[in-house]
Scaffold this active site. Structure first.
Site, PDB file in Angstrom:
ATOM      1  N   ASP A   1      24.457  80.256  15.590  1.00 42.34           N
ATOM      2  CA  ASP A   1      25.374  79.684  16.581  1.00 42.34           C
ATOM      3  C   ASP A   1      26.819  79.725  16.074  1.00 42.34           C
ATOM      4  OD1 ASP A   1      26.043  78.497  18.964  1.00 42.34           O
ATOM      5  OD2 ASP A   1      25.531  76.466  18.327  1.00 42.34           O
ATOM      6  N   GLY A   2      27.744  79.776  17.013  1.00 44.01           N
ATOM      7  CA  GLY A   2      29.162  79.662  16.670  1.00 44.01           C
ATOM      8  C   GLY A   2      29.957  80.954  16.788  1.00 44.01           C
ATOM      9  N   ASN A   3      29.322  82.024  17.301  1.00 41.89           N
ATOM     10  CA  ASN A   3      30.053  83.292  17.440  1.00 41.89           C
ATOM     11  C   ASN A   3      31.243  83.148  18.381  1.00 41.89           C
ATOM     12  OD1 ASN A   3      28.053  84.404  15.917  1.00 41.89           O
ATOM     13  ND2 ASN A   3      27.107  85.589  17.559  1.00 41.89           N
TER      14      ASN A   3
ATOM     15  N   HIS B   1      30.321  88.017  18.547  1.00 40.65           N
ATOM     16  CA  HIS B   1      28.976  88.596  18.456  1.00 40.65           C
ATOM     17  C   HIS B   1      28.998  89.842  17.569  1.00 40.65           C
ATOM     18  CE1 HIS B   1      27.927  85.643  21.342  1.00 40.65           C
ATOM     19  NE2 HIS B   1      28.429  86.259  22.391  1.00 40.65           N
TER      20      HIS B   1
ATOM     21  N   ASP C   1      17.711  80.795  28.194  1.00 37.89           N
ATOM     22  CA  ASP C   1      18.805  80.103  28.886  1.00 37.89           C
ATOM     23  C   ASP C   1      20.130  80.873  28.795  1.00 37.89           C
ATOM     24  OD1 ASP C   1      17.370  77.947  29.904  1.00 37.89           O
ATOM     25  OD2 ASP C   1      17.482  76.864  28.010  1.00 37.89           O
TER      26      ASP C   1
ATOM     27  N   LEU D   1       9.621  92.342   4.103  1.00 35.63           N
ATOM     28  CA  LEU D   1      10.021  91.166   4.905  1.00 35.63           C
ATOM     29  C   LEU D   1       9.582  91.436   6.334  1.00 35.63           C
ATOM     30  CD1 LEU D   1      11.906  88.548   5.318  1.00 35.63           C
ATOM     31  CD2 LEU D   1      13.684  90.166   5.964  1.00 35.63           C
TER      32      LEU D   1
ATOM     33  N   ARG E   1      20.667  70.566  16.931  1.00 40.40           N
ATOM     34  CA  ARG E   1      19.566  70.517  17.907  1.00 40.40           C
ATOM     35  C   ARG E   1      18.737  71.793  17.804  1.00 40.40           C
ATOM     36  NH1 ARG E   1      24.335  70.186  21.483  1.00 40.40           N
ATOM     37  NH2 ARG E   1      25.051  72.312  21.811  1.00 40.40           N
TER      38      ARG E   1
ATOM     39  N   SER F   1      17.343  73.535  20.556  1.00 42.81           N
ATOM     40  CA  SER F   1      17.621  74.472  21.651  1.00 42.81           C
ATOM     41  C   SER F   1      16.423  75.347  22.015  1.00 42.81           C
ATOM     42  CB  SER F   1      18.845  75.334  21.308  1.00 42.81           C
ATOM     43  OG  SER F   1      19.978  74.536  21.157  1.00 42.81           O
TER      44      SER F   1
END
Ligand code: FPP
Length: 235
Positions: A19-21, A36, A66, A130, A187, A189
């Site tokens: 989050d936070g882009n 992004h 969403d 991975l 949160r 989300s």
């Protein structure tokens, strides 16, 4: 510390809400989509460090169900970034022996993204260093609801199998040990609600484009200091 000792203490499954882009870009007077683009470097460095730390599974929240509600221009830009980036990220995964797979609904993805997803998965299927999972058009609630419907329609069945099927996971993974969220919000989300039942939560104010391998190490260090009891008592 030897690699073996590190791997005992590090989590098996790390999940990240990137989050936070948008805020990163806005604070620099740039369009949100620039955030992004900038986030791709963080993604690359985080994945490289996850391999070095012998993490088994890394699940990244790239696009939630969403997120379709965002302005069309931003949704289109994100889909373009995904379609453009997936081939080169898949090539990088092949070089690093990483398996890349996508979880979430596939029926609403634009064709170029769906094709890029299918090619990336096919190219990296044999990766063992991975398991990198990108959550695209993902909603935990939607998956849980559809898994429950499947069980009801079929009389009974294994719930985890139904859940995996609902979000298109083709192999089981361990529950999330460590959930990281960047960007300052605290949160979940609608991300991996079932799998995070006993996850340790780690929130950092850093915007996703400012996150990197060193910051992942800081989160792993914090994780190592937690005492996990899984509802029991410490002995
Ligand atoms: C959340 O920031 C971030 C996203 C919705 C998109 C994350 C996508 C990437 C990092 C690129 C993915 C690329 C590949 C190849 C997987 P936000 O827009 O909600 O930021 P804000 O909270 O500051 O508005």
């Amino acid at each position: 510390m030897t690699r073996d000792q590190e791997s005992i203490e590090n989590p098996m499954h790390v999940a990240i809400i990137m989050d936070g882009n948008g805020r990163w870009a806005t604070e620099r007077g740039l369009p949100r989509t620039a955030g992004h683009h900038a986030g791709i470097r963080s993604l690359r460095e985080t994945v490289e460090t996850a391999v070095q730390r012998q993490i088994h599974t890394l699940t990244l929240y790239a696009f939630s169900s969403d997120n379709w509600q965002r302005p069309q221009s931003e949704v289109r830009a994100l889909m373009r970034i995904l379609a453009a980036q997936l081939p080169s990220q898949a090539a990088r995964c092949v070089r690093q022996n990483i398996r890349l797979s996508i979880i979430g609904r596939r029926d609403r993805l634009p064709d170029p993204v769906l094709q890029a997803v299918q090619r990336a998965e096919a190219r990296t299927i044999h990766g063992t260093a991975l398991h990198l999972r990108l959550a695209l058009d993902y909603s935990a609630r939607d998956s849980l609801t559809r898994a429950a419907q499947h069980i009801r329609n079929n009389g009974n069945g294994d719930f985890l199998q139904a859940l995996m099927r609902a979000y298109n996971a083709d192999s089981p993974v361990p529950d999330v040990d460590l959930l990281i969220r960047t960007g300052g919000e605290q949160r979940l989300s609608d991300f991996l609600l079932w799998e995070c039942a006993y996850a340790e939560l780690y929130f950092t104010p850093d915007y996703w484009p400012d996150f990197d391998g060193t910051k992942l190490d800081t989160a792993l260090y914090a994780f190592q200091k937690r005492q996990r009891r899984f509802g029991s008592v410490s002995v």
